[in-house]
Design an enzyme around this catalytic site. Structure first.
Site, PDB file in Angstrom:
ATOM      1  N   GLY A 211      44.484  32.491  41.655  1.00  0.00           N
ATOM      2  CA  GLY A 211      44.379  32.750  43.078  1.00  0.00           C
ATOM      3  C   GLY A 211      42.958  32.570  43.601  1.00  0.00           C
ATOM      4  N   THR A 212      41.990  33.008  42.824  1.00  0.00           N
ATOM      5  CA  THR A 212      40.601  32.921  43.280  1.00  0.00           C
ATOM      6  C   THR A 212      40.169  31.474  43.494  1.00  0.00           C
ATOM      7  OG1 THR A 212      39.959  35.014  42.286  1.00  0.00           O
ATOM      8  CG2 THR A 212      38.213  33.389  42.594  1.00  0.00           C
TER       9      THR A 212
ATOM     10  N   THR B  52      41.366  18.108  33.217  1.00  0.00           N
ATOM     11  CA  THR B  52      42.656  18.101  32.531  1.00  0.00           C
ATOM     12  C   THR B  52      43.398  19.394  32.836  1.00  0.00           C
ATOM     13  OG1 THR B  52      41.738  16.746  30.781  1.00  0.00           O
ATOM     14  CG2 THR B  52      43.759  17.939  30.269  1.00  0.00           C
TER      15      THR B  52
ATOM     16  N   CYS C  69      33.858  54.970  42.834  1.00  0.00           N
ATOM     17  CA  CYS C  69      33.348  55.232  41.484  1.00  0.00           C
ATOM     18  C   CYS C  69      33.913  54.246  40.467  1.00  0.00           C
ATOM     19  CB  CYS C  69      33.715  56.645  41.042  1.00  0.00           C
ATOM     20  SG  CYS C  69      33.015  57.908  42.086  1.00  0.00           S
TER      21      CYS C  69
ATOM     22  N   ASN D  47      46.240  43.171  49.536  1.00  0.00           N
ATOM     23  CA  ASN D  47      46.340  43.528  48.128  1.00  0.00           C
ATOM     24  C   ASN D  47      45.988  44.976  47.840  1.00  0.00           C
ATOM     25  OD1 ASN D  47      43.704  42.634  48.932  1.00  0.00           O
ATOM     26  ND2 ASN D  47      43.098  42.923  46.813  1.00  0.00           N
TER      27      ASN D  47
HETATM   28  S1  FES Z   1      30.679  57.067  39.889  1.00  0.00           S
HETATM   29 FE1  FES Z   1      31.041  58.428  41.493  1.00  0.00          FE
HETATM   30  S2  FES Z   1      30.665  60.346  40.564  1.00  0.00           S
HETATM   31 FE2  FES Z   1      30.491  58.965  38.904  1.00  0.00          FE
END
Ligand code: FES
Lengths: 391, 173
Positions: free
Chosen positions: A72-73, A238, A326, A152
């Site tokens: 897709g990319t 190819t 995170c 997505n």
């Molecule tokens: S990455 Fe957000 S608290 Fe650890």
């Protein structure tokens, strides 16, 4: 422990018949499609068969409108940069939205460095873009509109057919990133009216690392990879024949099984959604209530963070994705969730469930059974959570 | 991606909770990803007699909170002030590179709690709200920071000039 895989958006397992077709070709077809001897011709036939299978899935008028890509990319990069180069004399303005996949956003980032101008449109709280806003953004310099068919992260289905009419009226090309939609819901390039469409095999039980770009006949798209004459001179190198055979077979099966797959997945998804809403307070269901991919559920759990949730579910054998900052490589909040108006802290607690053909009601019920406890454990640990907020 | 020690502290975190009559409270926000950690301490004879935490963050942030509270318990305030984020990361048998910033959160919260205790003892009235905001803003509000080494980098830089790590930029400037 049995694994419950609910992360099909990150990649689907191979359909058994896809696996069979790929193994058969590994064993028998090893020529290069450009060679004129019998092995080369066998390879060429396999390639063209796959092209027909993909064309049939999206109702392309002619199989030559299908160009195989490495996923897709690449397909998205090819569409956007290919049009930018192809039409560089005509104009330098491109329109997109704030919730596109990173392949779109970063292709446009590169083009900005080359002095192309980009207008990125807002979406509403459900993630919908307004076709009128698209029309307003068009200038005489506009060469391309690139807007996804299905998002997505939240699954919202964009009004591509309406946008196509506007594009046509203004003689601007329209590309749609349909990677998360093709093979899941019916996609018809003619009724959509798009000039370019990107798709990827690993969203519908084909292998990863292979995809395609639909290029409507006569659309001026420059190659991204220069070299030989493969793919009607649109993509040199190819071909990844075994992968392409897998993509072709996956496309054929998706077409056959679509009518059964989509409603079944939607029923499972709705069961999951209702179960979570009934059992966990303070959650937000993201995306459009009805105009949404049938197999996807994005939920934000307030006061807690998604990576912790994901790890605890993994401990129960349940695999899901999170869209928390995170867990993202860049540690930034999801641009999609923020664009729909979600605040940063709520976006942090977002899980993405995506169902597939092997999932059962028992899988969904297991999630409904274990997740409330996990959410409560993390909330009890969170400084943002105050008991009274839960009522 | 996480060591067994991290997973153990994440799954069975020690010292979770609040101390309502705490002698010192440290509240810090993670300037990189926006998460939050609170540490509460009870002090007796210049030692950390009891310690609890509340954390809104990733697996590594929770493990860091658990580990640092274990490490600080029973220590004198001076000893506890010397616990660094590196010590915590080492005690956890390492953290992934892009998660090192979560260990800063732990050391900062502990030190803030101790400072808060000392300030209270000295009769200073402390504005927790302000202290937290200052921390959240610490490396600067608007700029772009390498999530791995936290040095300021150019907006479009594909990798960090200081630590060499690739930076996936996702913000919409
Ligand atoms: S990455 Fe957000 S608290 Fe650890």
């Amino acid at each position: 422990m049995g694994v419950i895989y609910l992360d099909h958006l990150s990649g689907t397992p191979l359909h058994p018949k896809v696996k069979e077709a790929m193994i058969h070709h590994i064993n028998t077809v090893y020529g290069n499609p450009v060679s004129d001897h019998r092995m080369g011709q066998a390879a060429s036939q396999a390639l063209e068969k796959a092209r027909e299978q993909v064309a049939a899935l999206i109702n392309a008028g002619d199989p030559t409108e299908i160009v195989f890509e490495s996923g897709g990319t690449e397909s998205v990069n090819h569409a956007i940069k290919g049009v930018a180069i192809g039409l560089r004399e005509k104009g330098r303005h491109i329109i997109t939205t704030n919730i596109e996949h990173k392949s779109v956003l970063n292709s446009l980032r590169t083009l900005r460095l080359l002095d192309y101008q980009v207008t990125s449109l807002d979406v509403d709280a459900h993630g919908l873009v307004d076709p009128a806003a698209v029309e307003k953004a068009i200038t005489p310099d506009t060469i391309l509109i690139s807007i996804m068919l299905a998002n997505n992260e939240i699954g919202t289905l964009e009004p591509i057919a309406d946008i196509a009419k506007i594009a046509k009226k203004n003689k601007v090309l329209l590309h749609t990133d349909a990677v998360d939609a093709v093979g899941v819901i019916p996609v018809d390039v003619k009724s959509l009216g798009v000039d370019l469409l990107s798709l990827a095999a690993n969203q519908f039980y084909g292998p990863p690392g292979v995809g395609a770009l639909y290029i409507k006949k006569g659309t001026p798209v420059w190659p991204l990879l220069d070299g030989g004459m493969q793919e009607n001179k649109k993509r040199a190198g190819t071909e990844n024949l075994i992968g392409i055979v897998g993509l072709g077979m996956a496309a054929e099966l998706a077409k056959q099984e679509m009518a059964e797959r989509a409603p079944r997945l939607q029923a499972l998804r709705d069961r999951l959604q209702e179960g979570l809403v009934a059992r966990i307070p303070d959650i937000v269901i993201n995306g459009h209530p009805t105009l949404r991919l049938p197999h996807l559920l994005s939920v934000s759990f307030k006061y807690i963070e998604g990576e912790s949730l994901m790890l605890m579910l993994d401990d129960e054998g349940i695999c899901v994705s999170t869209r928390s900052a995170c867990a993202s490589g860049s540690l930034r909040a999801s641009h999609v969730l923020i664009s729909t108006g979600l605040d940063f802290a709520t976006a942090q607690g977002t899980l993405l469930f995506s169902l597939g053909r092997d999932n059962t009601e028992a899988d969904v019920d297991k999630v409904i059974q274990v997740l409330p406890g996990i959410v409560q454990t993390l909330r009890d640990m969170s400084p943002l959570y105050k008991k009274e907020q839960a009522g | 991606m996480y060591s067994q020690t991290v997973m153990d502290h994440f799954k069975n975190p020690r010292n979770v909770g609040e101390i309502h009559d705490a002698d010192g409270v440290g509240e810090v926000g993670n300037p990189v990803c926006g998460d939050m950690m609170n540490i509460y301490i009870k002090v007796k004879d210049n030692r950390i007699d009891d310690i609890k935490f509340k954390t809104f963050g990733c697996g590594s942030a929770i493990a860091v909170s658990s580990m640092i509270t274990e490490m600080a318990k029973g220590k004198t305030l001076e000893e506890a002030m010397k616990i660094t984020n590196k010590d915590v990361a080492e005690a956890l048998d390492g953290l992934p590179k892009n998660k090192l910033h979560c260990s800063n959160l732990g050391a900062d919260a502990l030190h803030a709690a101790i400072k808060n205790y000392l300030d209270r003892k000295a009769g200073k009235v402390v504005d927790l709200e302000k202290a937290r905001e200052e921390h959240v803003k610490a490396p600067g509000g608007e700029g772009c920071y390498c999530p791995y080494c936290q040095k300021e980098v150019a907006e479009e830089a594909p990798f960090c000039l200081f630590c060499g790590t690739e930076i996936p930029h996702e913000h919409d400037h």
